[in-house]
Design a protein around this motif. Structure first.
Motif, PDB file in Angstrom:
ATOM      1  N   LYS B 113       6.357 -13.688  11.182  1.00  0.00           N
ATOM      2  CA  LYS B 113       7.615 -13.106  10.075  1.00  0.00           C
ATOM      3  C   LYS B 113       6.807 -12.374   8.867  1.00  0.00           C
ATOM      4  N   ILE B 114       5.517 -12.933   8.755  1.00  0.00           N
ATOM      5  CA  ILE B 114       4.937 -12.184   7.308  1.00  0.00           C
ATOM      6  C   ILE B 114       3.602 -11.631   7.827  1.00  0.00           C
ATOM      7  N   ASP B 115       3.394 -10.449   7.617  1.00  0.00           N
ATOM      8  CA  ASP B 115       2.205  -9.611   7.979  1.00  0.00           C
ATOM      9  C   ASP B 115       1.358  -9.573   6.501  1.00  0.00           C
ATOM     10  N   LEU B 116       0.088  -9.447   6.578  1.00  0.00           N
ATOM     11  CA  LEU B 116      -0.744  -9.163   5.383  1.00  0.00           C
ATOM     12  C   LEU B 116      -1.507  -7.793   5.912  1.00  0.00           C
ATOM     13  N   ILE B 117      -1.306  -6.823   5.246  1.00  0.00           N
ATOM     14  CA  ILE B 117      -2.162  -5.623   5.704  1.00  0.00           C
ATOM     15  C   ILE B 117      -2.591  -4.840   4.322  1.00  0.00           C
ATOM     16  N   MET B 118      -3.910  -4.156   4.698  1.00  0.00           N
ATOM     17  CA  MET B 118      -4.672  -3.505   3.641  1.00  0.00           C
ATOM     18  C   MET B 118      -4.596  -1.893   4.340  1.00  0.00           C
ATOM     19  N   ARG B 119      -4.318  -0.836   3.289  1.00  0.00           N
ATOM     20  CA  ARG B 119      -4.421   0.334   3.661  1.00  0.00           C
ATOM     21  C   ARG B 119      -5.404   1.165   2.683  1.00  0.00           C
ATOM     22  N   THR B 120      -6.101   2.259   2.950  1.00  0.00           N
ATOM     23  CA  THR B 120      -6.980   2.973   1.987  1.00  0.00           C
ATOM     24  C   THR B 120      -6.460   4.310   2.039  1.00  0.00           C
ATOM     25  N   GLY B 121      -6.144   5.050   0.784  1.00  0.00           N
ATOM     26  CA  GLY B 121      -5.739   6.138   0.793  1.00  0.00           C
ATOM     27  C   GLY B 121      -4.970   6.858  -0.245  1.00  0.00           C
ATOM     28  N   GLU B 122      -4.295   7.764  -0.122  1.00  0.00           N
ATOM     29  CA  GLU B 122      -3.049   8.422  -1.134  1.00  0.00           C
ATOM     30  C   GLU B 122      -2.028   7.630  -0.795  1.00  0.00           C
ATOM     31  N   ILE B 123      -1.271   6.991  -1.700  1.00  0.00           N
ATOM     32  CA  ILE B 123      -0.460   5.904  -1.475  1.00  0.00           C
ATOM     33  C   ILE B 123       0.959   6.227  -0.658  1.00  0.00           C
ATOM     34  N   ILE B 124       1.475   7.590  -1.070  1.00  0.00           N
ATOM     35  CA  ILE B 124       2.657   7.939  -0.464  1.00  0.00           C
ATOM     36  C   ILE B 124       2.229   8.300   1.315  1.00  0.00           C
ATOM     37  N   GLU B 125       1.036   9.086   1.484  1.00  0.00           N
ATOM     38  CA  GLU B 125       0.810   9.095   3.098  1.00  0.00           C
ATOM     39  C   GLU B 125       0.508   7.966   3.646  1.00  0.00           C
ATOM     40  N   GLN B 126       0.057   6.874   2.902  1.00  0.00           N
ATOM     41  CA  GLN B 126      -0.221   5.633   3.642  1.00  0.00           C
ATOM     42  C   GLN B 126       0.986   4.799   3.774  1.00  0.00           C
ATOM     43  N   LEU B 127       1.885   4.771   2.696  1.00  0.00           N
ATOM     44  CA  LEU B 127       3.344   4.126   3.229  1.00  0.00           C
ATOM     45  C   LEU B 127       4.111   4.919   4.120  1.00  0.00           C
ATOM     46  N   LYS B 128       3.849   6.018   4.213  1.00  0.00           N
ATOM     47  CA  LYS B 128       4.690   7.000   5.181  1.00  0.00           C
ATOM     48  C   LYS B 128       4.322   6.741   6.600  1.00  0.00           C
ATOM     49  N   ASN B 129       2.834   6.623   6.561  1.00  0.00           N
ATOM     50  CA  ASN B 129       2.394   6.175   7.898  1.00  0.00           C
ATOM     51  C   ASN B 129       2.725   4.770   8.287  1.00  0.00           C
ATOM     52  N   GLU B 130       2.690   4.045   7.476  1.00  0.00           N
ATOM     53  CA  GLU B 130       3.326   2.370   7.912  1.00  0.00           C
ATOM     54  C   GLU B 130       4.608   2.196   8.267  1.00  0.00           C
ATOM     55  N   VAL B 131       5.564   3.190   7.503  1.00  0.00           N
ATOM     56  CA  VAL B 131       6.996   2.982   7.715  1.00  0.00           C
ATOM     57  C   VAL B 131       7.047   3.575   9.224  1.00  0.00           C
ATOM     58  N   GLU B 132       6.487   4.723   9.291  1.00  0.00           N
ATOM     59  CA  GLU B 132       6.573   5.624  10.866  1.00  0.00           C
ATOM     60  C   GLU B 132       6.117   4.633  11.878  1.00  0.00           C
ATOM     61  N   THR B 133       4.725   4.234  11.807  1.00  0.00           N
ATOM     62  CA  THR B 133       4.339   3.523  12.769  1.00  0.00           C
ATOM     63  C   THR B 133       4.939   2.086  13.129  1.00  0.00           C
ATOM     64  N   ASN B 134       5.368   1.381  12.120  1.00  0.00           N
ATOM     65  CA  ASN B 134       5.995   0.138  12.263  1.00  0.00           C
ATOM     66  C   ASN B 134       7.610   0.351  12.044  1.00  0.00           C
ATOM     67  N   LYS B 135       8.055   1.139  11.892  1.00  0.00           N
ATOM     68  CA  LYS B 135       9.546   1.252  11.784  1.00  0.00           C
ATOM     69  C   LYS B 135      10.108   0.377  10.692  1.00  0.00           C
TER      70      LYS B 135
END
Lengths: 469, 293
Positions: B113-135
């Motif tokens: 139910k709850i995932d903890l993740i870390m991403r590195t990079g430009e924030i908009i690009e990373q959040l966009k990738n996260e939303v696109e990949t994990n819907k």
């Protein structure tokens, strides 16, 4: 509104928002290409300067990957008639590029051996009498190692030691926060300052040695560089120690010198043998740099170091391949190639002529003024553009200022190593920033003082010490 | 439904986390808590990666992990996660996934139910990738920092965006739903119904007569919307306000409002260069604003 139109226009806008600096750089270049060639410059020389400006913008803002910038540099040199394909290809690979490649691989192999545990024990043994002495020891050992093995190797080894000793410090209190910053900056400044000490301390040093050999037929060996740079390193270290103690006053009560012990298991026999062998390889490579660099070149010797680690199975090719920054190697190769063309086409002579004309308008026109401008310009550019890329592009101009006086070239390379102002200027600064414990503002605030003092030290040494050598 | 909560510094992320989890609970959705680390220059990215691996080997926290640990402890303290001996944070595994994404796996964690993740990079690009990949359906982010980030998030991220500004955990909130006849409004109304139902919040529906629309037409929209809330047994009031849409809604929203509104149907290019009403409202309001898509 049509859904596909929305998706397409949104994708294009996103691309533009991420790559706007690429678009601006290309537009500026096209605009300059359409202007008439300045008097005194050939078309090839003018085009090489436009590519130089384009590379400066692209590397500074990073809108496209480094390998793409490297390939663009090569393609444009040929397409814009700066040099024929074979000339561009032959200037793409030389000992400086081999050194960048070899030193990056060698660094990965060394870090992989886990020598930090042994090093931490050694530092405690030598400097463990007091916490302040311990921090001075961290700084000194970082500087000495960095002068031979390069910043990226040493910061990777020393940072875990530093973070271990400050692991449980409460950074909400100013004393604790200062202790953390003092520890981290001691390692970082030691590493940055050390990198000016020998040719192998940084790729910029090797690039400048290469340029001097090619453009002025002046050869500088390992010893000669050390004799010029090491005294500056020592003075800078002493100054940095006091600057940091003054900037971050702390009782150091919370620092636990033996904190790293909790993080490591007992070393076994196999590890001991590995460590011993690693030290022998490192000593062998440093010895070879001292004695054989005239015959084999610094790059080939660095590659031999990485090769030895691989042959003896101490690191796999997959590990080296995964962690080597191939993009940076390609970029340096391309910028060095461009640096050669800027010199060959006469663009660097033209720039220097313009620079001298500008100096002539100043009330006091002397060697000192041109030295100061060149050193400060090299230092500042390196802080916003990284040091090695700065030397590969500005180096030819620094040599052209006084081709027979090595103090200009050396000063330019050494000043490029004063990466105290921005976190993008060196791997050390970026790694420190990536810990989340140091902000860009903090780095600049401390660094501005160190940068100014370092330029003054460099000036005094070039005026009063180098002339005696 | 999937929710993404982006966190940064610890103290500033408390309200974002708290409100984000409330929304996640109201939709019974799975949640991803993401820490986006600082963008690393291409010159040093491999060096930084080697150092971070080295820190892992020495069991020293790599940057970002401490923030996620803090977030995890916060969720336990607020009872969003049940505390057990087996799900302590100190026994974790970092799984390096593709595209600068790292997932934190806790040894005793049974639920997804709850995932903890870390991403590195430009924030908009990373959040966009996260939303696109994990819907993800809703992206929740704090209201501080650079305002341009919120504009870009709303513009480029393919999910609803919730900007948590000036939220206090102990304050009693009411939902403010600005409506018109657009598709975006319908989605905002649905979201508001779910949220109001779960947390028993009062709702105020507002509308601003603009252009050629008569007051009667606008009143009709208000009544129709009120009916939707009433059918779900939610206490709702309506108000017709005059003036420019952005300023009148911003002035009407108080510190205790949570504004829920639909995305603008405007052309993306126009939105990028000239902004949009929902975006201006999100930027000017001093309270949490959810822009639904």
């Amino acid at each position: 509104m049509n859904e596909s139109y929305k998706v397409i226009s949104s994708s294009i806008l996103f691309w533009f928002s991420q790559k706007k600096w690429f678009v601006y750089s290309v537009l500026v270049s096209i605009f300059l290409l359409n202007l008439s060639t300045p008097v005194g410059l050939t078309v090839a020389a003018y085009h090489s300067l436009i590519i130089l400006l384009l590379v400066f913008m692209l590397v500074t803002f990073e809108p496209i990957p480094f390998p793409a910038i490297a390939l663009l540099t090569l393609v444009l040199q040929v397409v814009l008639g700066v040099a024929p394909p074979n000339v561009v290809a032959s200037s793409f690979m030389n000992d400086a590029v081999l050194f960048v490649m070899g030193s990056l691989m060698f660094a990965i192999a060394i870090v992989h051996q886990g020598l930090d545990i042994r090093l931490a024990k050694l530092i405690i043994k030598i400097f463990g009498k007091s916490k302040r002495l311990f921090l001075a020891g961290l700084m000194t050992i970082s500087a000495i190692l960095s002068s031979f093995l390069g910043e990226h190797t040493v910061i990777a080894i020393m940072l875990p030691i530093g973070l271990s000793v400050i692991k449980n410090i409460d950074t909400q209190q100013s004393d604790g926060k200062n202790a953390v910053l003092l520890t981290l900056f001691s390692i970082a400044y030691g590493t940055i300052i050390g990198s000016i000490g020998t040719p192998s301390g940084g790729a910029r040093n090797v690039i400048m040695i290469n340029y001097l050999q090619e453009f002025s037929n002046v050869s500088i060996d390992y010893w000669k560089w050390m004799k010029h740079a090491y005294p500056i390193l020592i003075i800078q270290l002493i100054v940095a120690y006091y600057v940091l103690q003054f900037t971050f006053p702390s009782s150091l009560n919370n620092i636990k010198m033996r904190g790293f012990k909790k993080n490591i298991g007992k070393t076994d026999v196999k590890k001991n043998i590995n460590h011993l062998f690693s030290c022998l390889i490192i000593i062998g490579i440093i010895f070879s740099w001292f004695t054989f660099n005239d015959i084999y070149g610094l790059g080939i010797i660095a590659l031999a170091g990485a090769l030895t680690f691989m042959i003896f199975g101490m690191i796999s090719w997959e590990e080296i391949n995964k962690n080597t920054n191939w993009g940076v190697i390609l970029l340096f190769a391309a910028t060095i190639s461009l640096g050669f063309q800027i010199n060959e086409t006469g663009a660097s002579s033209w720039l220097v002529m313009k620079f001298n004309e500008l100096l002539a308008t100043l009330p006091s026109n002397s060697m000192n003024v041109s030295w100061s401008i060149m050193a400060v310009l090299s230092g500042l550019t390196a802080n916003f553009f990284t040091s090695s890329a700065t030397v590969s592009l500005i180096g030819p101009m620094a040599i052209e200022l006084h081709p027979t006086d090595i103090s200009f070239a050396l000063s330019s390379a050494i000043a490029s190593g004063f990466s105290f102002l921005t976190v993008i200027s060196s791997p050390t600064a970026m790694i420190l920033y990536s810990t989340g414990l140091v902000s860009t503002k903090m780095f600049f605030r401390v660094g501005i003082l160190m940068f100014c003092i370092s330029i003054i030290i460099l000036y005094l040494m070039s005026q009063f010490y180098w002339v005696t050598l | 439904m999937k929710i993404l909560i982006a966190i940064g510094g610890r103290e500033f992320s408390k309200p974002t986390l708290d409100l984000g989890m409330k929304i996640a609970n109201s939709f019974k959705s799975s949640t991803t808590i993401a820490y986006v680390g600082k963008k690393i220059s291409q010159f040093s990215e491999k060096d930084v990666s080697v150092v971070h691996q080295n820190l892992d080997n020495r069991e020293l926290y790599r940057p970002g992990i401490r923030t996620l640990e803090w977030a995890y402890d916060f969720l336990i303290s607020k009872k969003y996660i049940e505390e057990k001996d087996s799900n302590k944070f100190n026994d974790y595994l970092l799984v390096d996934e593709e595209n600068s994404r790292m997932k934190v796996l806790l040894k005793g964690q049974q639920s997804d139910k709850i995932d903890l993740i870390m991403r590195t990079g430009e924030i908009i690009e990373q959040l966009k990738n996260e939303v696109e990949t994990n819907k993800h359906d809703i992206t929740i982010i704090g209201g501080g920092g650079n305002k341009g980030i919120h504009q870009k998030l709303v513009q480029f991220i393919d999910s609803s965006v919730f900007v948590v500004k000036n939220y206090s955990v102990n304050k009693k909130y009411r939902i403010l739903v600005p409506v018109n006849e657009s598709k975006g409004s319908d989605m905002a109304i649905e979201t508001a119904i779910n949220f109001a139902k779960s947390y028993k919040l009062d709702v105020e529906i507002v509308s601003v007569p603009e252009g050629k629309k008569s007051i009667k037409e606008v009143e009709k929209i208000l009544l129709k919307t009120k009916d939707k809330f009433s059918k779900n047994k939610i206490k709702a009031s309506t108000k017709l306000i005059s003036g420019s849409a952005v300023n009148s809604i911003v002035n009407h929203a108080k510190d205790d409002s949570i504004v829920i509104l639909g995305v603008s149907p405007k052309n993306p290019i126009m939105k990028y260069f000239f902004g949009s009403k929902p975006l201006s409202i999100a930027q000017k309001c001093n309270c949490p604003v959810l822009i639904t898509k």
